[in-house]
Design a protein around this motif. Structure first.
Motif, PDB file in Angstrom:
ATOM      1  N   ALA A 198      32.949  52.479  41.010  1.00  0.00           N
ATOM      2  CA  ALA A 198      32.888  52.614  42.491  1.00  0.00           C
ATOM      3  C   ALA A 198      33.752  53.832  42.716  1.00  0.00           C
ATOM      4  N   LYS A 199      34.842  54.056  41.950  1.00  0.00           N
ATOM      5  CA  LYS A 199      36.134  54.979  42.001  1.00  0.00           C
ATOM      6  C   LYS A 199      35.267  56.348  42.321  1.00  0.00           C
ATOM      7  N   LYS A 200      33.933  56.444  41.869  1.00  0.00           N
ATOM      8  CA  LYS A 200      33.331  57.739  41.951  1.00  0.00           C
ATOM      9  C   LYS A 200      32.955  58.133  43.179  1.00  0.00           C
ATOM     10  N   PHE A 201      32.896  57.033  44.172  1.00  0.00           N
ATOM     11  CA  PHE A 201      32.175  57.339  45.368  1.00  0.00           C
ATOM     12  C   PHE A 201      33.187  57.202  46.718  1.00  0.00           C
ATOM     13  N   GLY A 202      34.279  56.686  46.205  1.00  0.00           N
ATOM     14  CA  GLY A 202      35.091  56.552  47.682  1.00  0.00           C
ATOM     15  C   GLY A 202      36.592  55.879  47.279  1.00  0.00           C
ATOM     16  N   ASP A 203      37.333  55.552  48.140  1.00  0.00           N
ATOM     17  CA  ASP A 203      38.768  54.944  47.995  1.00  0.00           C
ATOM     18  C   ASP A 203      38.614  53.513  47.775  1.00  0.00           C
ATOM     19  N   VAL A 204      38.776  53.190  46.480  1.00  0.00           N
ATOM     20  CA  VAL A 204      38.721  51.992  45.909  1.00  0.00           C
ATOM     21  C   VAL A 204      40.122  51.423  45.631  1.00  0.00           C
ATOM     22  N   ARG A 205      40.542  50.139  46.114  1.00  0.00           N
ATOM     23  CA  ARG A 205      41.548  49.444  46.187  1.00  0.00           C
ATOM     24  C   ARG A 205      41.670  48.156  45.432  1.00  0.00           C
ATOM     25  N   VAL A 206      42.461  47.869  44.328  1.00  0.00           N
ATOM     26  CA  VAL A 206      42.116  46.757  43.739  1.00  0.00           C
ATOM     27  C   VAL A 206      43.358  45.594  44.471  1.00  0.00           C
ATOM     28  N   ILE A 207      42.772  44.704  44.970  1.00  0.00           N
ATOM     29  CA  ILE A 207      43.543  43.950  46.033  1.00  0.00           C
ATOM     30  C   ILE A 207      44.137  42.812  45.147  1.00  0.00           C
ATOM     31  N   ALA A 208      43.629  42.307  43.867  1.00  0.00           N
ATOM     32  CA  ALA A 208      44.372  41.367  43.192  1.00  0.00           C
ATOM     33  C   ALA A 208      43.680  41.557  41.776  1.00  0.00           C
ATOM     34  N   SER A 209      44.513  41.035  40.931  1.00  0.00           N
ATOM     35  CA  SER A 209      44.099  41.279  39.616  1.00  0.00           C
ATOM     36  C   SER A 209      44.530  40.144  38.557  1.00  0.00           C
ATOM     37  N   SER A 210      44.199  39.933  37.556  1.00  0.00           N
ATOM     38  CA  SER A 210      44.607  38.827  36.489  1.00  0.00           C
ATOM     39  C   SER A 210      44.834  39.656  35.247  1.00  0.00           C
ATOM     40  N   GLU A 211      44.860  41.070  34.938  1.00  0.00           N
ATOM     41  CA  GLU A 211      44.602  41.576  34.090  1.00  0.00           C
ATOM     42  C   GLU A 211      46.318  41.385  33.245  1.00  0.00           C
ATOM     43  N   GLU A 212      47.287  41.407  33.711  1.00  0.00           N
ATOM     44  CA  GLU A 212      48.688  41.108  33.247  1.00  0.00           C
ATOM     45  C   GLU A 212      48.701  39.907  32.310  1.00  0.00           C
ATOM     46  N   ASP A 213      47.690  38.959  32.796  1.00  0.00           N
ATOM     47  CA  ASP A 213      47.534  37.759  32.049  1.00  0.00           C
ATOM     48  C   ASP A 213      46.326  37.733  31.172  1.00  0.00           C
ATOM     49  N   ASN A 214      46.021  38.697  30.667  1.00  0.00           N
ATOM     50  CA  ASN A 214      44.719  38.781  29.960  1.00  0.00           C
ATOM     51  C   ASN A 214      43.523  38.035  30.613  1.00  0.00           C
ATOM     52  N   PHE A 215      43.444  38.199  32.035  1.00  0.00           N
ATOM     53  CA  PHE A 215      42.386  37.566  32.539  1.00  0.00           C
ATOM     54  C   PHE A 215      41.993  36.133  32.297  1.00  0.00           C
ATOM     55  N   THR A 216      43.114  35.294  32.165  1.00  0.00           N
ATOM     56  CA  THR A 216      42.944  33.912  31.966  1.00  0.00           C
ATOM     57  C   THR A 216      42.843  33.139  33.125  1.00  0.00           C
ATOM     58  N   TYR A 217      42.847  33.663  34.364  1.00  0.00           N
ATOM     59  CA  TYR A 217      42.653  32.742  35.688  1.00  0.00           C
ATOM     60  C   TYR A 217      42.066  33.635  36.892  1.00  0.00           C
ATOM     61  N   ILE A 218      41.842  33.066  37.685  1.00  0.00           N
ATOM     62  CA  ILE A 218      41.165  33.899  38.794  1.00  0.00           C
ATOM     63  C   ILE A 218      42.330  34.042  40.029  1.00  0.00           C
ATOM     64  N   PRO A 219      42.561  35.046  40.662  1.00  0.00           N
ATOM     65  CA  PRO A 219      43.838  35.279  41.434  1.00  0.00           C
ATOM     66  C   PRO A 219      43.371  34.767  42.857  1.00  0.00           C
ATOM     67  N   LYS A 220      44.293  34.011  43.581  1.00  0.00           N
ATOM     68  CA  LYS A 220      43.922  33.482  45.114  1.00  0.00           C
ATOM     69  C   LYS A 220      43.729  35.035  46.018  1.00  0.00           C
ATOM     70  N   ILE A 221      42.715  34.610  47.003  1.00  0.00           N
ATOM     71  CA  ILE A 221      42.683  35.805  47.681  1.00  0.00           C
ATOM     72  C   ILE A 221      42.643  35.171  49.204  1.00  0.00           C
ATOM     73  N   ASP A 222      43.522  35.794  50.001  1.00  0.00           N
ATOM     74  CA  ASP A 222      43.296  35.478  51.439  1.00  0.00           C
ATOM     75  C   ASP A 222      43.018  36.488  52.245  1.00  0.00           C
ATOM     76  N   ARG A 223      42.694  36.101  53.381  1.00  0.00           N
ATOM     77  CA  ARG A 223      42.422  37.136  54.573  1.00  0.00           C
ATOM     78  C   ARG A 223      43.277  38.186  54.544  1.00  0.00           C
ATOM     79  N   SER A 224      44.545  38.075  54.563  1.00  0.00           N
ATOM     80  CA  SER A 224      45.583  39.100  54.823  1.00  0.00           C
ATOM     81  C   SER A 224      45.545  40.161  53.752  1.00  0.00           C
ATOM     82  N   MET A 225      45.001  39.771  52.631  1.00  0.00           N
ATOM     83  CA  MET A 225      44.902  40.783  51.350  1.00  0.00           C
ATOM     84  C   MET A 225      43.751  41.657  51.703  1.00  0.00           C
ATOM     85  N   ILE A 226      42.985  41.600  52.605  1.00  0.00           N
ATOM     86  CA  ILE A 226      41.785  42.347  52.778  1.00  0.00           C
ATOM     87  C   ILE A 226      41.779  43.353  54.024  1.00  0.00           C
TER      88      ILE A 226
END
Ligand code: PMP
Length: 362
Positions: free
Chosen positions: A110-138
């Motif tokens: 997607a980064k090839k086509f526009g301004d892509v923002r990663v709003i949440a990630s669990s990469e620092e924890d080896n992707f062992t969980y799904i981060p919580k997303i709330d409206r204010s992050m969007i």
């Protein structure tokens, strides 16, 4: 004939009754004297197949009338590009959630086509969980929010979908589509490669809300524009006819089983049996946080990360007809993919073997 229990992450098992039906119709489909593979995609017989597949899918997923169903090619990976090419066009901004290897691929494309923002990630924890997303992050100006509902490699899944308000929610459901009931109206676009819960590889399913079609710039290649496929009923060019036929048989099988409510009940039961066995064991452990566990892909490791022991487990399991249990190289250990077509008996046999193995090697 010796069929095994195949725990592969994909391509994976297809329901036996579907394979048997396909076998019985292989040489002459509906007295045509031809197999489905040999039928013209413009023939009346094939029109019945593709419209029947869509009808059954709409019934299964309760797809609202203002959504189109597209039968495409190129895999889920092609959607990583098609989505931004068609939708990252109004404000040129999109929000992505990074929950694993496949999310990362979607993000970098997607980064090839526009301004892509990663709003949440669990990469620092080896992707062992799904981060919580709330409206204010969007970002309310984002053209869409992208999530991967089930992370095939890491074995995590959303238990609740983020509320994105008026910003369309786009979901890669490659590895858990049709595994449980979902509310399609919460999504702007759902996509999935077929080779796990739908059909053989080669077919990609897209379910898209009509107002999201028709925004691709003129420079968009014809085949990459959702409008092309929507206006032609997925028959702009030759579609993957045999995979669509098998998809129809799979959808019929699911409807006969009692639909997604019943499939979800069975899937929860299968996953529970396996998670309970991992929990009760002192040899095996789950690398995934309890609130983020997938019903479809269940990785497990030995508690001391003993790779020789894991190799012995995988080899002995294979000898018993429990195939493809090796974990993905990025997680290690074992992974049991227990998609819709994996019978309960397959999971019971695996759990029985885990107990026996632990007894023998403790
Ligand atoms: N997304 C997810 C969640 C997947 O599991 C996969 C395939 N394993 C892909 C995308 C890529 O799919 P394809 O091979 O159909 O391009």
């Amino acid at each position: 004939m010796n069929r095994v229990y195949n725990f592969s992450a994909g391509p994976s098992m297809l329901p036996l009754p579907v394979l048997e039906k396909a076998q019985s119709e292989l040489l002459s489909y509906r007295s045509s004297g031809m197999s489905v593979m040999e039928l013209s995609h413009r023939s009346a017989l094939f029109m019945d197949i593709i419209t029947g597949a869509e009808k059954h899918l709409r019934q299964l997923m309760v797809i609202p009338d203002n959504y189109k169903v597209l039968f495409l090619q190129g895999g889920a990976s092609q959607q990583f590009a098609m989505i931004p090419m068609n939708l990252l066009v109004k404000n040129g901004k999109a929000d992505y959630v990074n929950t694993g290897s496949w999310s990362k691929k979607a993000i970098s494309e997607a980064k090839k086509f526009g301004d892509v923002r990663v709003i949440a990630s669990s990469e620092e924890d080896n992707f062992t969980y799904i981060p919580k997303i709330d409206r204010s992050m969007i970002d309310p100006e984002a053209d869409y929010v992208h999530i991967t509902t089930n992370n095939t490699i890491e074995g995590t899944a959303y238990t609740e979908f983020p509320d994105t308000g008026d910003v369309p929610l786009i979901a890669d459901m490659s590895s858990n589509i049709l595994s449980e009931e979902i509310d399609v109206s919460k999504f702007g676009l759902i996509y999935a490669g077929a080779q796990k819960n739908i059909a053989p590889a080669g077919l990609t399913l897209v379910i898209i809300r009509e107002d999201l079609i028709g925004h691709a710039p003129d420079s968009c290649p014809t085949m990459m524009d959702y409008k092309t496929h929507s206006e032609s009923g997925s028959l702009y060019n030759t579609p993957p006819t045999y995979a669509i036929y098998i998809a129809k048989l799979v959808f019929e099988w699911l409807n006969e089983l009692g639909g997604l409510k019943e499939m979800e009940r069975i899937n929860r039961k299968k996953a529970q049996i396996l998670y309970d066995a991992i929990h009760d064991s002192s040899m095996f452990a789950s690398p995934v946080k309890a609130d983020s566990r997938s019903l479809m892909n269940i990785p497990f490791v030995t508690v001391n990360g003993d790779s020789d022991l894991e190799a012995a487990f995988i080899k002995e399991a294979q000898g018993l007809g429990l195939e493809t249990l090796k974990g993905h190289r990025s997680v290690g250990g074992m992974r049991a993919s227990i998609y819709n077509a994996m019978p309960l008996a397959g999971v019971e046999k695996l759990v029985g073997f885990m107990k026996e193995f632990e007894e023998n090697y403790k």
